[in-house]
Scaffold this motif. Sequence first.
Motif, PDB file in Angstrom:
ATOM      1  N   ALA A 341       0.807  -1.212   0.000  1.00  0.00           N
ATOM      2  CA  ALA A 341       0.000   0.000   0.000  1.00  0.00           C
ATOM      3  C   ALA A 341       0.841   1.262   0.000  1.00  0.00           C
ATOM      4  CB  ALA A 341      -0.937  -0.012   1.202  1.00  0.00           C
ATOM      5  N   ASP A 342       1.885   1.306   0.834  1.00  0.00           N
ATOM      6  CA  ASP A 342       2.680   2.525   0.918  1.00  0.00           C
ATOM      7  C   ASP A 342       3.424   2.807  -0.380  1.00  0.00           C
ATOM      8  OD1 ASP A 342       2.605   3.758   3.719  1.00  0.00           O
ATOM      9  OD2 ASP A 342       2.817   1.633   4.148  1.00  0.00           O
ATOM     10  N   VAL A 343       3.690   1.766  -1.166  1.00  0.00           N
ATOM     11  CA  VAL A 343       4.318   1.948  -2.474  1.00  0.00           C
ATOM     12  C   VAL A 343       3.271   2.363  -3.503  1.00  0.00           C
ATOM     13  CG1 VAL A 343       5.460   0.739  -4.368  1.00  0.00           C
ATOM     14  CG2 VAL A 343       6.210   0.357  -2.007  1.00  0.00           C
ATOM     15  N   ALA A 344       2.114   1.704  -3.476  1.00  0.00           N
ATOM     16  CA  ALA A 344       1.089   1.956  -4.482  1.00  0.00           C
ATOM     17  C   ALA A 344       0.568   3.385  -4.441  1.00  0.00           C
ATOM     18  CB  ALA A 344      -0.070   0.984  -4.292  1.00  0.00           C
ATOM     19  N   VAL A 345       0.515   3.970  -3.265  1.00  0.00           N
ATOM     20  CA  VAL A 345      -0.053   5.315  -3.145  1.00  0.00           C
ATOM     21  C   VAL A 345       1.020   6.371  -2.915  1.00  0.00           C
ATOM     22  CG1 VAL A 345      -2.234   4.409  -2.257  1.00  0.00           C
ATOM     23  CG2 VAL A 345      -0.455   5.123  -0.643  1.00  0.00           C
ATOM     24  N   ALA A 346       2.285   6.020  -3.097  1.00  0.00           N
ATOM     25  CA  ALA A 346       3.374   6.950  -2.778  1.00  0.00           C
ATOM     26  C   ALA A 346       3.252   8.262  -3.551  1.00  0.00           C
ATOM     27  CB  ALA A 346       4.729   6.295  -3.045  1.00  0.00           C
ATOM     28  N   VAL A 347       3.059   8.179  -4.865  1.00  0.00           N
ATOM     29  CA  VAL A 347       3.010   9.410  -5.667  1.00  0.00           C
ATOM     30  C   VAL A 347       1.737  10.214  -5.400  1.00  0.00           C
ATOM     31  CG1 VAL A 347       2.940  10.338  -8.010  1.00  0.00           C
ATOM     32  CG2 VAL A 347       4.580   8.535  -7.419  1.00  0.00           C
ATOM     33  N   PRO A 348       0.535   9.603  -5.410  1.00  0.00           N
ATOM     34  CA  PRO A 348      -0.652  10.401  -5.070  1.00  0.00           C
ATOM     35  C   PRO A 348      -0.572  11.032  -3.677  1.00  0.00           C
ATOM     36  CG  PRO A 348      -1.302   8.328  -6.056  1.00  0.00           C
ATOM     37  CD  PRO A 348       0.170   8.239  -5.826  1.00  0.00           C
ATOM     38  N   ARG A 349      -0.014  10.306  -2.719  1.00  0.00           N
ATOM     39  CA  ARG A 349       0.101  10.864  -1.367  1.00  0.00           C
ATOM     40  C   ARG A 349       1.091  12.030  -1.355  1.00  0.00           C
ATOM     41  NH1 ARG A 349       0.911   6.515   3.167  1.00  0.00           N
ATOM     42  NH2 ARG A 349      -1.293   6.151   2.721  1.00  0.00           N
ATOM     43  N   TYR A 350       2.180  11.886  -2.099  1.00  0.00           N
ATOM     44  CA  TYR A 350       3.145  12.991  -2.220  1.00  0.00           C
ATOM     45  C   TYR A 350       2.457  14.237  -2.772  1.00  0.00           C
ATOM     46  CZ  TYR A 350       6.761  15.867  -4.392  1.00  0.00           C
ATOM     47  OH  TYR A 350       7.522  16.934  -4.795  1.00  0.00           O
ATOM     48  N   LEU A 351       1.698  14.061  -3.846  1.00  0.00           N
ATOM     49  CA  LEU A 351       1.028  15.205  -4.462  1.00  0.00           C
ATOM     50  C   LEU A 351       0.008  15.820  -3.516  1.00  0.00           C
ATOM     51  CD1 LEU A 351       0.544  13.731  -8.059  1.00  0.00           C
ATOM     52  CD2 LEU A 351       2.154  15.532  -7.374  1.00  0.00           C
ATOM     53  N   ASN A 352      -0.752  14.977  -2.827  1.00  0.00           N
ATOM     54  CA  ASN A 352      -1.774  15.488  -1.915  1.00  0.00           C
ATOM     55  C   ASN A 352      -1.156  16.259  -0.757  1.00  0.00           C
ATOM     56  OD1 ASN A 352      -3.779  15.311   0.448  1.00  0.00           O
ATOM     57  ND2 ASN A 352      -5.023  14.597  -1.255  1.00  0.00           N
ATOM     58  N   ASP A 353      -0.060  15.738  -0.228  1.00  0.00           N
ATOM     59  CA  ASP A 353       0.557  16.346   0.953  1.00  0.00           C
ATOM     60  C   ASP A 353       1.315  17.632   0.654  1.00  0.00           C
ATOM     61  OD1 ASP A 353      -0.416  14.560   2.766  1.00  0.00           O
ATOM     62  OD2 ASP A 353       1.441  13.401   2.977  1.00  0.00           O
ATOM     63  N   ARG A 354       1.473  17.993  -0.616  1.00  0.00           N
ATOM     64  CA  ARG A 354       2.119  19.280  -0.899  1.00  0.00           C
ATOM     65  C   ARG A 354       1.324  20.421  -0.284  1.00  0.00           C
ATOM     66  NH1 ARG A 354       6.491  17.849  -0.681  1.00  0.00           N
ATOM     67  NH2 ARG A 354       7.178  19.929  -1.301  1.00  0.00           N
ATOM     68  N   ALA A 355       0.009  20.225  -0.128  1.00  0.00           N
ATOM     69  CA  ALA A 355      -0.838  21.280   0.448  1.00  0.00           C
ATOM     70  C   ALA A 355      -0.765  21.336   1.967  1.00  0.00           C
ATOM     71  CB  ALA A 355      -2.289  21.067   0.020  1.00  0.00           C
ATOM     72  N   ALA A 356      -0.162  20.325   2.599  1.00  0.00           N
ATOM     73  CA  ALA A 356      -0.194  20.256   4.061  1.00  0.00           C
ATOM     74  C   ALA A 356       0.505  21.436   4.720  1.00  0.00           C
ATOM     75  CB  ALA A 356       0.441  18.944   4.532  1.00  0.00           C
ATOM     76  N   SER A 357       1.528  21.961   4.073  1.00  0.00           N
ATOM     77  CA  SER A 357       2.241  23.105   4.639  1.00  0.00           C
ATOM     78  C   SER A 357       1.570  24.431   4.295  1.00  0.00           C
ATOM     79  CB  SER A 357       3.698  23.121   4.158  1.00  0.00           C
ATOM     80  OG  SER A 357       3.763  23.019   2.750  1.00  0.00           O
TER      81      SER A 357
END
Length: 376
Positions: A341-357
């Motif tokens: 799971a952590d590999v499969a969603v790595a890129v979408p999670r990266y893109l989503n978390d750009r907004a976290a800051s």
Amino acid sequence: MDMLNDPALEVFRDEVRAFLDAALPDDLRRAAARATSVFIDPAVSLPWQRILNARGWAAPDWPAEFGGPGWDEMQRYLFAAECARAGAPNLAPMGLKMVAPVIMHYGSAEQRAHYLPRILSGADYWCQGFSEPGAGSDLASLQLRATPDGSDYVLNGSKIWTTHAHFANRMFALVRTSNDGKPQAGISFLLLDMATPGISVEPIRTLAGDHELNQVFFDDVRVPQANRLGAENAGWSVAKHLLTFERGGKYAPALIGRLERLRGQAGIDPVLRARLDREAIGLTALQALELKAMRGLGGSAALYASVLKVLGTETAQRIDVLACEIAGYSAWADADGQAPADVAVAVPRYLNDRAASIYAGSNEIQRDLIARHMLG
């Protein structure tokens, strides 16, 4: 970190682990593992919330008088850590962790009696109406107008970046009720029914391809003045109270769990392992700071919330980068023939978390608050 080694807490931890092992359905666990955002689809989060509510654990931070378990700080922290360890879905924070505390603090007896049980059960699913197209980090410049008309306000304008507005049946919103004096002095805090005529929701697709965000339009929307929380034009104080709960939080438990899963994957070269180890050390420090903040040691809750928001979101973003690099090394699948799971969603999670800051007050704004009020 000795605070986590109390024998009484060990008994509590065992109780929570036993409950999670028995009560957390495998399908919800799998869905949570492949989520690309902290805001999980209510089709996953609400069934888990109902299970927790039946046990009396849906709102760990709530006092017993309002339906919470009445846990102390360490019990709440351990519960969050165990949920992260077990892979439980995140519950939507807008109701349980954001608007509920301000209803408890500013709401009338009637508002508490009406809204709090519905938040606990999941009958009301909330979204946050703060940001506008011209008011993001400078939230005091918001212009959604609420004009008094009899016993109602009439709303015209829009909100943007409204997470899960397409699912929500309720919104808490900041509105402009006066243009006199400082901008902060003319804002009121309203509780809205999303089914009110004149409200429309338009989707905003993220870089990750998710439909999580929306723009919400208000066209002559009538909201009873009785739905105001706090006094008219005093909404800025209500919002500051709420933002303490939005910015502060327990970042370390979930990030520690995620980092351990990444460290356990095969095929990572020594340089990547060293970088993971460096993040593990940083997470130990973040966890110690979270524990210190819970005990109220060395600073105000609002300033600690700013510090934790900066450290937690930026640590998550660095781990996102590492997860993407690890995904590039991983050419193997799990027992179901799928990537972990952590590999499969790595890129979408990266893109989503750009907004976290950026969301909940940009990290640049938080650093300014820390510099002025904590560092002098």
